[in-house]
Design a protein around this motif. Structure first.
Motif, PDB file in Angstrom:
ATOM      1  N   CYS A  55       1.064  -1.205  -0.206  1.00  0.00           N
ATOM      2  CA  CYS A  55       0.121   0.010   0.016  1.00  0.00           C
ATOM      3  C   CYS A  55       1.388   1.305  -0.348  1.00  0.00           C
ATOM      4  CB  CYS A  55      -1.092  -0.131   1.334  1.00  0.00           C
ATOM      5  SG  CYS A  55      -2.452  -1.393   1.026  1.00  0.00           S
ATOM      6  N   ALA A  56       0.597   1.857  -1.027  1.00  0.00           N
ATOM      7  CA  ALA A  56       1.405   3.468  -0.779  1.00  0.00           C
ATOM      8  C   ALA A  56       1.572   3.854   0.489  1.00  0.00           C
ATOM      9  CB  ALA A  56       0.624   4.454  -1.789  1.00  0.00           C
ATOM     10  N   SER A  57       0.450   4.539   1.508  1.00  0.00           N
ATOM     11  CA  SER A  57       0.323   4.434   1.989  1.00  0.00           C
ATOM     12  C   SER A  57       1.182   4.378   3.152  1.00  0.00           C
ATOM     13  CB  SER A  57      -0.748   4.981   2.662  1.00  0.00           C
ATOM     14  OG  SER A  57      -1.582   3.487   3.006  1.00  0.00           O
ATOM     15  N   LEU A  58       1.506   3.173   3.240  1.00  0.00           N
ATOM     16  CA  LEU A  58       2.004   2.428   3.912  1.00  0.00           C
ATOM     17  C   LEU A  58       3.892   2.286   3.736  1.00  0.00           C
ATOM     18  CD1 LEU A  58      -0.326  -1.171   5.326  1.00  0.00           C
ATOM     19  CD2 LEU A  58       0.225   0.982   6.553  1.00  0.00           C
ATOM     20  N   VAL A  72       4.337   8.244  -7.125  1.00  0.00           N
ATOM     21  CA  VAL A  72       4.812   7.329  -6.537  1.00  0.00           C
ATOM     22  C   VAL A  72       3.328   5.802  -7.973  1.00  0.00           C
ATOM     23  CG1 VAL A  72       3.852   5.589  -4.659  1.00  0.00           C
ATOM     24  CG2 VAL A  72       4.834   7.553  -4.382  1.00  0.00           C
ATOM     25  N   VAL A  73       3.405   4.666  -8.090  1.00  0.00           N
ATOM     26  CA  VAL A  73       3.357   3.730  -8.521  1.00  0.00           C
ATOM     27  C   VAL A  73       3.899   2.662  -8.326  1.00  0.00           C
ATOM     28  CG1 VAL A  73       5.252   3.631 -10.642  1.00  0.00           C
ATOM     29  CG2 VAL A  73       3.332   3.249 -11.421  1.00  0.00           C
ATOM     30  N   ARG A  74       2.669   2.062  -8.245  1.00  0.00           N
ATOM     31  CA  ARG A  74       2.431   0.551  -7.959  1.00  0.00           C
ATOM     32  C   ARG A  74       2.671  -0.070  -9.038  1.00  0.00           C
ATOM     33  NH1 ARG A  74      -3.199  -2.683  -6.545  1.00  0.00           N
ATOM     34  NH2 ARG A  74      -2.115  -4.492  -5.819  1.00  0.00           N
ATOM     35  N   ARG A  75       3.478  -1.211  -9.323  1.00  0.00           N
ATOM     36  CA  ARG A  75       4.433  -1.811 -10.456  1.00  0.00           C
ATOM     37  C   ARG A  75       2.975  -3.591 -10.122  1.00  0.00           C
ATOM     38  NH1 ARG A  75       8.855  -2.448  -6.415  1.00  0.00           N
ATOM     39  NH2 ARG A  75       8.852  -4.487  -6.015  1.00  0.00           N
ATOM     40  N   PHE A  76       3.103  -5.057 -11.216  1.00  0.00           N
ATOM     41  CA  PHE A  76       2.266  -5.756 -11.581  1.00  0.00           C
ATOM     42  C   PHE A  76       2.945  -6.760 -10.408  1.00  0.00           C
ATOM     43  CE2 PHE A  76       4.369  -8.512 -15.201  1.00  0.00           C
ATOM     44  CZ  PHE A  76       4.661  -6.857 -15.689  1.00  0.00           C
ATOM     45  N   THR A  77       3.964  -6.608 -10.076  1.00  0.00           N
ATOM     46  CA  THR A  77       4.813  -8.187  -9.496  1.00  0.00           C
ATOM     47  C   THR A  77       5.424  -7.469  -7.660  1.00  0.00           C
ATOM     48  OG1 THR A  77       6.942  -6.754  -9.762  1.00  0.00           O
ATOM     49  CG2 THR A  77       6.246  -8.393 -11.633  1.00  0.00           C
ATOM     50  N   GLY A  78       5.553  -8.744  -7.351  1.00  0.00           N
ATOM     51  CA  GLY A  78       4.951  -8.685  -5.897  1.00  0.00           C
ATOM     52  C   GLY A  78       7.520  -7.960  -4.956  1.00  0.00           C
ATOM     53  N   LEU A 253      -2.518   3.014  -4.986  1.00  0.00           N
ATOM     54  CA  LEU A 253      -2.747   3.154  -4.043  1.00  0.00           C
ATOM     55  C   LEU A 253      -2.379   1.760  -3.293  1.00  0.00           C
ATOM     56  CD1 LEU A 253      -5.814   5.048  -2.531  1.00  0.00           C
ATOM     57  CD2 LEU A 253      -3.626   4.696  -1.788  1.00  0.00           C
ATOM     58  N   GLY A 254      -3.127   0.644  -3.718  1.00  0.00           N
ATOM     59  CA  GLY A 254      -2.863  -0.397  -3.460  1.00  0.00           C
ATOM     60  C   GLY A 254      -3.520  -1.601  -2.732  1.00  0.00           C
ATOM     61  N   PRO A 255      -3.817  -2.187  -2.099  1.00  0.00           N
ATOM     62  CA  PRO A 255      -4.740  -3.362  -1.574  1.00  0.00           C
ATOM     63  C   PRO A 255      -5.747  -2.037  -0.529  1.00  0.00           C
ATOM     64  CG  PRO A 255      -2.773  -4.536  -0.997  1.00  0.00           C
ATOM     65  CD  PRO A 255      -2.383  -3.263  -1.906  1.00  0.00           C
ATOM     66  N   CYS A 256      -5.147  -1.130  -0.049  1.00  0.00           N
ATOM     67  CA  CYS A 256      -5.895  -0.638   1.061  1.00  0.00           C
ATOM     68  C   CYS A 256      -7.191   0.203   0.476  1.00  0.00           C
ATOM     69  CB  CYS A 256      -4.231   0.860   1.720  1.00  0.00           C
ATOM     70  SG  CYS A 256      -3.175  -0.651   1.931  1.00  0.00           S
ATOM     71  N   VAL A 257      -7.496   0.243  -0.381  1.00  0.00           N
ATOM     72  CA  VAL A 257      -8.409   0.790  -1.063  1.00  0.00           C
ATOM     73  C   VAL A 257      -9.714   0.966  -0.335  1.00  0.00           C
ATOM     74  CG1 VAL A 257      -8.225   1.318  -3.624  1.00  0.00           C
ATOM     75  CG2 VAL A 257      -8.734  -0.938  -2.597  1.00  0.00           C
ATOM     76  N   LYS A 258      -9.970  -0.504   0.558  1.00  0.00           N
ATOM     77  CA  LYS A 258     -11.155   0.019   2.021  1.00  0.00           C
ATOM     78  C   LYS A 258     -10.298   0.359   3.155  1.00  0.00           C
ATOM     79  CE  LYS A 258     -13.851  -3.801  -1.197  1.00  0.00           C
ATOM     80  NZ  LYS A 258     -14.548  -4.946  -0.804  1.00  0.00           N
ATOM     81  N   ARG A 264      -7.797   9.676   3.898  1.00  0.00           N
ATOM     82  CA  ARG A 264      -6.871  10.079   4.490  1.00  0.00           C
ATOM     83  C   ARG A 264      -6.049  10.329   3.177  1.00  0.00           C
ATOM     84  NH1 ARG A 264      -2.359   7.890   7.784  1.00  0.00           N
ATOM     85  NH2 ARG A 264      -2.108   7.506   6.831  1.00  0.00           N
ATOM     86  N   ASP A 265      -5.624   9.066   2.332  1.00  0.00           N
ATOM     87  CA  ASP A 265      -4.570   8.412   1.693  1.00  0.00           C
ATOM     88  C   ASP A 265      -5.018   9.406   0.075  1.00  0.00           C
ATOM     89  OD1 ASP A 265      -3.451   7.447   3.909  1.00  0.00           O
ATOM     90  OD2 ASP A 265      -4.226   5.094   2.657  1.00  0.00           O
ATOM     91  N   LEU A 266      -6.240   9.164   0.096  1.00  0.00           N
ATOM     92  CA  LEU A 266      -6.424   9.981  -1.283  1.00  0.00           C
ATOM     93  C   LEU A 266      -6.371  11.774  -0.872  1.00  0.00           C
ATOM     94  CD1 LEU A 266     -10.219   8.124  -2.071  1.00  0.00           C
ATOM     95  CD2 LEU A 266      -8.246   7.903  -3.575  1.00  0.00           C
ATOM     96  N   LYS A 267      -6.960  11.810  -0.177  1.00  0.00           N
ATOM     97  CA  LYS A 267      -7.036  13.757   0.035  1.00  0.00           C
ATOM     98  C   LYS A 267      -5.035  14.331  -0.122  1.00  0.00           C
ATOM     99  CE  LYS A 267     -10.575  14.545   2.947  1.00  0.00           C
ATOM    100  NZ  LYS A 267     -11.079  14.671   4.119  1.00  0.00           N
ATOM    101  N   ILE A 268      -4.262  13.096   0.866  1.00  0.00           N
ATOM    102  CA  ILE A 268      -2.856  13.160   0.516  1.00  0.00           C
ATOM    103  C   ILE A 268      -2.482  13.488  -0.554  1.00  0.00           C
ATOM    104  CG2 ILE A 268      -0.952  12.121   1.015  1.00  0.00           C
ATOM    105  CD1 ILE A 268      -1.467  11.600   3.986  1.00  0.00           C
ATOM    106  N   PHE A 269      -2.531  11.760  -1.670  1.00  0.00           N
ATOM    107  CA  PHE A 269      -2.677  12.213  -2.940  1.00  0.00           C
ATOM    108  C   PHE A 269      -2.977  12.957  -3.992  1.00  0.00           C
ATOM    109  CE2 PHE A 269      -0.833   7.612  -1.282  1.00  0.00           C
ATOM    110  CZ  PHE A 269       0.216   7.562  -1.632  1.00  0.00           C
ATOM    111  N   GLU A 270      -4.530  13.719  -3.938  1.00  0.00           N
ATOM    112  CA  GLU A 270      -4.538  14.401  -4.555  1.00  0.00           C
ATOM    113  C   GLU A 270      -3.958  15.506  -3.884  1.00  0.00           C
ATOM    114  OE1 GLU A 270      -9.131  12.276  -4.741  1.00  0.00           O
ATOM    115  OE2 GLU A 270      -9.019  14.359  -3.904  1.00  0.00           O
ATOM    116  N   LYS A 271      -3.593  16.212  -3.002  1.00  0.00           N
ATOM    117  CA  LYS A 271      -3.236  17.404  -2.554  1.00  0.00           C
ATOM    118  C   LYS A 271      -1.779  17.359  -3.184  1.00  0.00           C
ATOM    119  CE  LYS A 271      -1.470  19.847   1.450  1.00  0.00           C
ATOM    120  NZ  LYS A 271      -1.410  19.898   2.832  1.00  0.00           N
TER     121      LYS A 271
END
Lengths: 281, 101
Positions: A55-58, A72-78, A253-258, A264-271
């Motif tokens: 998760c980006a936020s972590l 910040v970008v998430r890739r398709f591999t672990g 954002l990663g699996p933290c969407v829920k 808070r994460d959305l606001k941070i990244f949007e801002k």
């Protein structure tokens, strides 16, 4: 000589989302059998790339990312989060199964690709070693990390080489769990990484590094690697993956969407404008 | 009873890290996220596993363990860097700590 690989040097350093879309599109093309075994070299100018299960936020320190203009970008591999700047070099190898890797094993793929990178470093005058699971180290310090994936028809490994990266920014933007640092026997990120330039004690150009690596791969896999181009199939897939996946905040954002912290994460990244806000949130 | 939220990080002997974050409310798992630097396929499976655990009793270790192993067996093609046991252990430990008074 056991065959020919395609060499791709396609990159969009200012658009890490497009770079990652291309990474997956090329891998898919090889897996589908519409492109040959491919070695790609590419760079991001200033980005943190997190693993598929992160998760980006972590994993990132958002305020530091803002301060240094780090996307910040998430890739398709672990695997773990890595910092990319223009003085990093990324490589990616896509094999269609059955591959030259025994048993098409992902762990054996890290080892074989690691051997090729170590061989390339040797040509530059840097003595490195592959350290399982997926690291390459010089004198006990990490200089390259790899990640990969395995699907029905694809075996894929990519990695990031610290050529002359800004290790100060790297250590500021990554939020590495203390459990990981303790397991590595160091207290800070900065203490466990090094760069090719630091090890060589001289400047080294990207072309010189790429050439050494290419020769390392040719030697270890007994192939000839020849320059090639993206196919039309790949260009379409890049655009599709960019639109539907890599430019969406949901993916990045990663699996933290829920998670309760999602707002808070959305606001941070949007801002901070770090992640494109597109698609379904 | 107010909700309690927290994370537990486990460093596996297989070389990678799994971090479980959860919210426990009224003795049940209200939310759970599995993240980490491990490798596996398919990527979405680990998020689906987390969703499957929502609503289970936080003190029902046996049920959680059963759900995790059954889900992994049926939905996860491969996992490297952590073991299935590590994943179960991290989930249980995270939930247990949040359930303690």
């Amino acid at each position: 000589m056991s065959g020919e690989w395609r060499l791709l040097e396609v990159e969009w350093p200012e658009d890490p989302y497009l770079n990652l879309a291309a990474e997956e599109a090329i891998a898919r093309a090889v897996g589908e059998g519409v492109a040959p075994t491919t070695l790609r070299f590419w760079r991001n100018a200033n980005a943190v790339v997190i693993g598929a299960f992160q998760c980006a936020s972590l994993e990132v320190r958002s305020r530091e990312c803002l301060r240094h203009g780090v996307k910040v970008v998430r890739r398709f591999t672990g695997g773990g989060a890595v910092y990319h700047d223009i003085r990093n070099l990324n490589f990616a190898v896509s094999f269609r199964k059955p591959s030259p890797i025994p048993g098409d094993s992902i762990m054996k793929a890290y080892e074989a690709v690691g051997r090729a990178v170590v061989s390339g470093f040797g040509k530059l005058g840097v003595e490195a070693e592959f350290v399982p699971i997926n690291d390459i180290q010089v004198r006990g310090r990490k200089i390259c990390g790899m990640a990969g994936t395995l699907s029905r028809s694809l075996l894929f490994v990519h990695g990031c080489i610290l050529v002359g990266s800004n290790l100060e920014i790297l250590s500021r933007v990554l939020n590495v769990p203390k459990e990981k640092l303790e397991a590595k026997g160091v207290g800070k990120v900065r203490a466990r990484v090094t760069t090719l330039i630091d090890e060589l004690g001289r400047e080294v150009g990207m072309d010189e590094v790429k050439d050494a690596l290419k020769r390392g791969f040719e030697e270890v896999f007994d192939v000839e690697i020849v320059p090639g181009e993206l196919t039309e199939w790949e260009r379409k897939m890049i655009n599709e993956l960019y639109e539907k996946k890599y430019s969406t905040i949901e993916w990045n954002l990663g699996p933290c969407v829920k998670c309760p912290d999602r707002e808070r994460d959305l606001k941070i990244f949007e801002k901070f404008g770090l992640i494109s806000v597109k698609g379904e949130l | 009873m107010s909700a309690r939220r927290g994370c537990f990080t486990l460093r596996s002997t297989h070389g990678k890290t799994v971090r479980v974050c959860a919210t426990i409310a009224n003795g049940r798992i209200e939310h759970l996220t599995i993240t980490g630097d491990f490798f596996g396929e398919p990527v979405e499976a680990f998020r689906k596993l987390a969703d499957e655990l929502i609503g289970l009793g936080a003190d029902d270790a046996e049920e959680i363990r059963k759900k995790v192993s059954g889900f992994l067996r049926e939905n996860v093609k491969w996992i490297e860097g952590i073991s299935e046991e590590d994943l179960g252990k991290a989930i249980l430990e995270c939930v247990r700590r949040l359930s303690e008074n």
